[in-house]
Design a protein around this motif. Structure first.
Motif, PDB file in Angstrom:
ATOM      1  N   GLN A 118     -29.717  -4.083  -3.990  1.00 54.85           N
ATOM      2  CA  GLN A 118     -29.463  -3.917  -2.065  1.00 54.85           C
ATOM      3  C   GLN A 118     -28.779  -2.604  -1.905  1.00 54.85           C
ATOM      4  OE1 GLN A 118     -26.253  -4.336  -1.029  1.00 54.85           O
ATOM      5  NE2 GLN A 118     -25.208  -5.038  -2.803  1.00 54.85           N
ATOM      6  N   THR A 165     -28.738   0.632  -2.017  1.00 53.13           N
ATOM      7  CA  THR A 165     -29.866   1.635  -2.717  1.00 53.13           C
ATOM      8  C   THR A 165     -29.073   3.029  -2.921  1.00 53.13           C
ATOM      9  OG1 THR A 165     -30.232   1.844  -0.403  1.00 53.13           O
ATOM     10  CG2 THR A 165     -31.717   0.580  -2.019  1.00 53.13           C
ATOM     11  N   TYR A 178     -35.868   7.481   2.230  1.00 49.47           N
ATOM     12  CA  TYR A 178     -35.080   6.228   2.599  1.00 49.47           C
ATOM     13  C   TYR A 178     -35.463   5.723   3.998  1.00 49.47           C
ATOM     14  CZ  TYR A 178     -31.520   6.459  -1.073  1.00 49.47           C
ATOM     15  OH  TYR A 178     -30.937   6.402  -2.206  1.00 49.47           O
ATOM     16  N   VAL A 179     -36.087   6.453   4.940  1.00 43.02           N
ATOM     17  CA  VAL A 179     -36.621   5.908   6.031  1.00 43.02           C
ATOM     18  C   VAL A 179     -38.106   5.232   5.798  1.00 43.02           C
ATOM     19  CG1 VAL A 179     -37.303   6.375   8.148  1.00 43.02           C
ATOM     20  CG2 VAL A 179     -35.175   7.257   7.620  1.00 43.02           C
ATOM     21  N   ASP A 180     -39.074   5.842   5.198  1.00 41.97           N
ATOM     22  CA  ASP A 180     -40.396   5.607   4.858  1.00 41.97           C
ATOM     23  C   ASP A 180     -40.507   4.535   3.792  1.00 41.97           C
ATOM     24  OD1 ASP A 180     -40.903   7.390   6.971  1.00 41.97           O
ATOM     25  OD2 ASP A 180     -41.873   8.897   5.586  1.00 41.97           O
ATOM     26  N   TYR A 197     -37.989   2.197   3.427  1.00 41.84           N
ATOM     27  CA  TYR A 197     -37.269   1.038   3.852  1.00 41.84           C
ATOM     28  C   TYR A 197     -35.987   0.802   2.984  1.00 41.84           C
ATOM     29  CZ  TYR A 197     -41.360   0.667   6.712  1.00 41.84           C
ATOM     30  OH  TYR A 197     -42.584   0.687   7.543  1.00 41.84           O
ATOM     31  N   LEU A 198     -35.404   1.845   2.390  1.00 40.19           N
ATOM     32  CA  LEU A 198     -34.274   1.736   1.532  1.00 40.19           C
ATOM     33  C   LEU A 198     -33.124   1.566   2.480  1.00 40.19           C
ATOM     34  CD1 LEU A 198     -35.283   4.273  -0.955  1.00 40.19           C
ATOM     35  CD2 LEU A 198     -35.502   1.948  -1.035  1.00 40.19           C
ATOM     36  N   ARG A 199     -32.055   0.951   2.036  1.00 41.99           N
ATOM     37  CA  ARG A 199     -30.712   0.846   2.827  1.00 41.99           C
ATOM     38  C   ARG A 199     -30.220   2.188   3.199  1.00 41.99           C
ATOM     39  NH1 ARG A 199     -25.609  -2.766   0.868  1.00 41.99           N
ATOM     40  NH2 ARG A 199     -24.916  -0.682   0.372  1.00 41.99           N
ATOM     41  N   LYS A 200     -29.745   2.225   4.342  1.00 36.79           N
ATOM     42  CA  LYS A 200     -29.070   3.694   4.585  1.00 36.79           C
ATOM     43  C   LYS A 200     -27.396   3.339   4.887  1.00 36.79           C
ATOM     44  CE  LYS A 200     -33.441   3.882   6.471  1.00 36.79           C
ATOM     45  NZ  LYS A 200     -34.248   2.585   6.447  1.00 36.79           N
ATOM     46  N   LYS A 235     -27.744   6.932   9.564  1.00 35.93           N
ATOM     47  CA  LYS A 235     -29.247   6.311   9.610  1.00 35.93           C
ATOM     48  C   LYS A 235     -30.385   6.660   9.046  1.00 35.93           C
ATOM     49  CE  LYS A 235     -27.990   4.152  14.251  1.00 35.93           C
ATOM     50  NZ  LYS A 235     -26.581   4.658  14.217  1.00 35.93           N
ATOM     51  N   ASP A 236     -30.125   7.570   7.993  1.00 34.85           N
ATOM     52  CA  ASP A 236     -31.113   8.208   7.265  1.00 34.85           C
ATOM     53  C   ASP A 236     -30.719   8.300   5.766  1.00 34.85           C
ATOM     54  OD1 ASP A 236     -30.034  10.450   7.310  1.00 34.85           O
ATOM     55  OD2 ASP A 236     -31.572  11.383   8.743  1.00 34.85           O
TER      56      ASP A 236
END
Length: 280
Positions: free
Chosen positions: A67, A69, A101-103, A105-108, A121-122
């Motif tokens: 969880q 990342t 990380y955005v595309d 869907y990895l935890r920021k 946020k990215d």
């Protein structure tokens, strides 16, 4: 002179962020399988089997293997005959991390300021280490580093008289103090020599070396093997619940240092010692 469009860097960094967070490298996967077979403690074996199930589900369903990342740590070796065009290299690297990380869907997990704590946020900016090397290739190593294990890192500024026994004690102290907090079975990266910051960097980079490859320096190879044996005798075990597999490997890097010092850094990584390597 070879020309590389920085868009190619962005594309590869994006893919590598996603890849590293979903799949272990072959050497890590093999080490986990071997540890599961050889673990002597029934509870330890059960924990390792659960970790293997987690890895299987992550790969099949494209779910991150942890969880956390991580914060993107990137080592980039640039051939001195390479010329980048159509943008700034560092911007291109961070754009790759952002897209990954955005595309993906990895935890920021990155905050803009260490005290104000506002999330970017990215997951940018990345931690980037550059090295100029001969040739016209670019080698990219990305290692998403979770902070459960990162927080267990230690630096010891030893005296030269402490010698190799002092180094051994420092490594074992760091591992014992980490205990279950580093999510064992762990990989232990060690940097010996250089300066305060150099040994830390070496210990981090040591984690990216394949764990089935020992140092080419005879005494360092012996030290790696001895430390792995001693760490596995601590009984910390998988998940910190006891057993014979506390570490999968100890990787040690060394560098010349000052006559008055013996810096030693220990950077621990959890059982998902994530990294991805590409040569462009």
């Amino acid at each position: 002179m070879r020309t590389i469009d920085v868009a190619e860097i962005t594309k590869n960094i994006k893919e590598m962020c996603i890849e590293a967070n979903h799949f272990l490298t072959k050497d890590m996967d093999q080490a986990m399988c071997r540890a599961t077979e050889e673990e002597k403690s029934p509870l330890g074996k059960q924990i390792l089997c659960q970790l293997q199930d987690n890895l299987k589900i992550a790969g099949e369903d494209m779910i991150p293997i942890c969880q956390d990342t991580g914060m993107a740590v990137i080592f980039i070796e640039i051939g001195q005959d390479v010329h980048f065009v159509n943008g700034v290299l560092e911007d291109a690297i961070n754009e790759g991390v952002r897209q990954g990380y955005v595309d993906g869907y990895l935890r920021k997990s990155v905050v803009k300021d260490p005290l104000i704590r506002e999330n970017t946020k990215d997951n940018t900016p990345a931690i980037i280490h550059y090295e100029m090397v001969p040739g016209e290739q670019v080698k990219i190593t990305i290692a998403p580093k979770g902070f459960g294990s990162e927080n267990m890192s230690r630096i010891f500024m030893l005296k030269p008289a402490d010698g190799i026994e002092g180094v051994k004690n420092a490594i074992l102290t760091a591992v014992k103090d980490a205990g279950p907090n580093a999510c064992p079975p762990m990989v232990v990266g060690v940097g010996i020599g250089g300066t305060f910051e150099k040994c830390a960097l070496m210990s981090k980079k040591a984690l990216t070396r394949p764990i089935d490859k020992r140092s080419e320096i005879p005494y360092v190879k012996e030290l790696e093997e001895e430390m792995l044996e001693q760490i596995n005798k601590t009984g910390i075990g998988p998940g910190g619940l006891g057993g014979t597999t506390t570490a999968l490997a100890v990787n040690i890097n060394t560098y010349p240092t000052h006559i008055a010092g013996l810096p030693v850094a220990i950077n621990i990584c959890c059982h998902v010692n994530r990294h991805s390597v590409r040569i462009l």
